[in-house]
Design an enzyme around this catalytic site. Structure first.
Site, short mmCIF file in Angstrom:
data_model
loop_
_atom_site.label_atom_id
_atom_site.label_comp_id
_atom_site.label_asym_id
_atom_site.label_seq_id
_atom_site.Cartn_x
_atom_site.Cartn_y
_atom_site.Cartn_z
N LEU A 278 -4.86 -6.44 29.21
CA LEU A 278 -3.84 -6.12 29.17
C LEU A 278 -2.82 -6.15 27.61
CD1 LEU A 278 -3.86 -8.73 31.31
CD2 LEU A 278 -1.88 -6.79 31.35
N ASP A 279 -1.97 -5.64 27.39
CA ASP A 279 -1.50 -5.74 25.77
C ASP A 279 0.08 -6.93 25.29
OD1 ASP A 279 -2.16 -3.39 25.75
OD2 ASP A 279 -2.00 -2.39 27.29
N ALA A 304 2.81 -9.63 22.29
CA ALA A 304 2.56 -8.53 22.55
C ALA A 304 1.99 -8.05 21.84
CB ALA A 304 4.64 -8.02 22.43
N ARG A 305 1.23 -6.91 21.85
CA ARG A 305 0.34 -5.81 21.18
C ARG A 305 1.26 -5.41 20.12
NH1 ARG A 305 -5.00 -6.40 22.31
NH2 ARG A 305 -4.89 -6.02 24.10
N ILE A 306 2.53 -4.98 20.70
CA ILE A 306 3.44 -3.83 19.82
C ILE A 306 4.26 -4.01 18.79
CG2 ILE A 306 3.29 -1.55 21.63
CD1 ILE A 306 6.05 -1.94 21.93
#
Ligand SMILES: Nc1ncnc2c1ncn2[C@@H]1O[C@H](COP(=O)(O)OP(=O)(O)OP(=O)(O)O)[C@@H](O)[C@H]1O
Length: 426
Positions: A278-279, A304-306
């Protein structure tokens, strides 16, 4: 499936009535195919793509095999566009990029499905196609989801795949079918991505039931279980599904996957295997739900990665980090407040506490699915307004408003209006 060099296992997908020992099994050399195409939009179908909504046959001749390999690395595209869910807590704090996978994790009835459904409703004006895959959900819940999506005009861009399990352990779908339904939804999504160059949102509700179905199939085939009774093929099965969820040069598949943690054990192999893919993780807390702080998202337990300036922009990044810091400070001070009272805090700390409480309330908003509970129409909030709202609270522009004004509103302007109304009544 080959179990040993000369023993083959077969999983039954249809109704097993009439199948008996000694029956001959013939290999057709084919794998399961499901219908794909525009004709599925607005339809409710079963895991094999057969209609469940009484609206006649699905008008398409195209089919695609459900088992396919993931796009190779060369055709994949990096993530640069966030999806707007219209839900403030998620868009601001746990954004997801097109082509990414976001897990919605929470105990039973903490609002996992509610987030999925409101996100679908909020895509009415966008170019995204939504596919909602209900794995092992009760019949009642699937009908309720369809009813709500129809009521808000969201079926025009949505496909619902229903797989139902009756309570008391009776199943009306075989585990073989439940283990495939995620792949069916994914295959339908791949058609839109690859052949129509579209962006798709795929909701899997709930991914843990995909794992359980795989476990049942494995047991029925007589395979030796692995850690904690899981199938030895768990990580291959999970990878086969997750790796196909991505963006390519043609379009993207973004997915939201609901999951509950068995016995609150985050080291459970099923959970660990899912996490690896998961990201982003949206963590829902029962304690917040108990205070009616919906959606019950805990930004401090989520990630959250972003969420980095290069993708979401400097201002959004500053605001998200600011919100986290204020909430963290409030959490750190909670013991002192409980023992000594808020009056004993320094001016700075007191201000942080008041802002944190406003932010906690501004993280809530009325949901379309919950209109019957909240008596308030659902609200879609654009990302721009969401970020600006949190920025203004952090920067102290609304220090004079009562915290209740921030509860269950959409934009910050609505909070200001609500404060004025509250004052007029007082
Ligand atoms: N945003 C919301 N606003 C108000 N109430 C909500 C909201 N989200 C959830 N609820 C309440 O929580 C209940 C459960 O929500 P939901 O079915 O989405 O949870 P879930 O986590 O998906 O449940 P399950 O574990 O059964 O799949 C709803 O019936 C509603 O009463």
């Amino acid at each position: 499936m080959n179990l040993e060099s000369d023993v083959v296992g077969a999983a039954i997908l249809g109704d097993p009535t009439g199948v008996k020992e000694g029956d001959r099994v013939r290999a057709t050399g084919q794998i399961i195919e499901v219908p794909v195409g525009d004709a599925l939009v607005g339809r409710v179908v079963d895991p094999l793509g057969r209609p469940l909504d009484g609206k006649g046959p699905v008008a398409t001749d195209r089919t695609m095999p459900v088992e396919r390999t993931a796009p190779n690395v060369v055709v994949r595209k990096s993530v640069d566009t966030p999806v707007q869910t219209g839900i403030k807590a998620i868009d601001a704090m746990i954004p997801i990029g097109r082509g990414q996978r976001e897990l919605i994790i929470g105990d039973r009835s903490t609002g996992k499905s509610a987030i999925a459904i409101d996100t679908i409703i909020n895509q009415r004006e966008t170019d995204l196609i939504c596919i909602y895959v209900a794995i092992g959900q009760k019949q009642g819940k699937v009908s309720q989801v369809v009813g709500i999506l129809e009521e808000y005009g969201a079926m025009d861009h949505t496909i619902v795949l229903g797989s139902t399990v009756l309570v008391f352990g009776q199943m009306n779908e075989t585990p073989g079918v439940r283990a495939r339904i995620g792949l069916t939804g994914l295959t339908m999504a791949e058609y839109f991505r690859e052949e129509q160059n579209q962006d798709v949102l795929l909701f899997i509700d709930n991914i843990y039931r995909y794992i359980l179905a795989g476990m049942e199939v494995s047991a029925l085939l007589g395979r030796m279980p692995s850690a904690v009774g899981y199938q030895p093929t768990l990580s291959t099965e999970m990878g086969a599904l997750q790796e196909r969820i991505t963006s390519t040069k043609s379009g993207s598949i973004t997915s939201f996957q609901a999951i509950y943690v068995p016995a609150d054990d985050y080291t459970d192999p099923g959970i660990v295997t899912t996490f690896g893919h998961l990201d982003a993780v949206v963590s829902l807390e029962r304690a917040l739900a108990a205070q009616a702080l919906y959606p019950a998202v805990d930004p401090l337990a989520s990630f959250a990665r972003i969420l980095e300036p290069r993708i979401v922009g400097e201002e959004h990044y500053r605001v998200a980090r600011g919100v986290q810091q204020v909430l963290q400070r409030y959490r750190d001070l909670q013991d002192i407040i409980a023992i000594l009272g808020i009056e004993e805090l320094s001016d700075d700390d007191r201000q942080a506490v008041f802002r944190a409480r406003k932010i906690q309330r501004f993280l809530t908003q009325p949901f379309f699915v919950a209109e019957t509970f909240t008596n308030q129409p659902g609200k879609y909030v654009a990302l721009r307004d969401t970020v600006r709202g949190f920025a203004e609270i952090l920067d102290g522009q609304h220090d004079d408003l009562p915290e209740q004004a921030f509860y269950m509103v959409g934009t910050i302007e609505e909070a200001v209006e609500k404060a004025a109304e509250m004052q007029a009544i007082a």
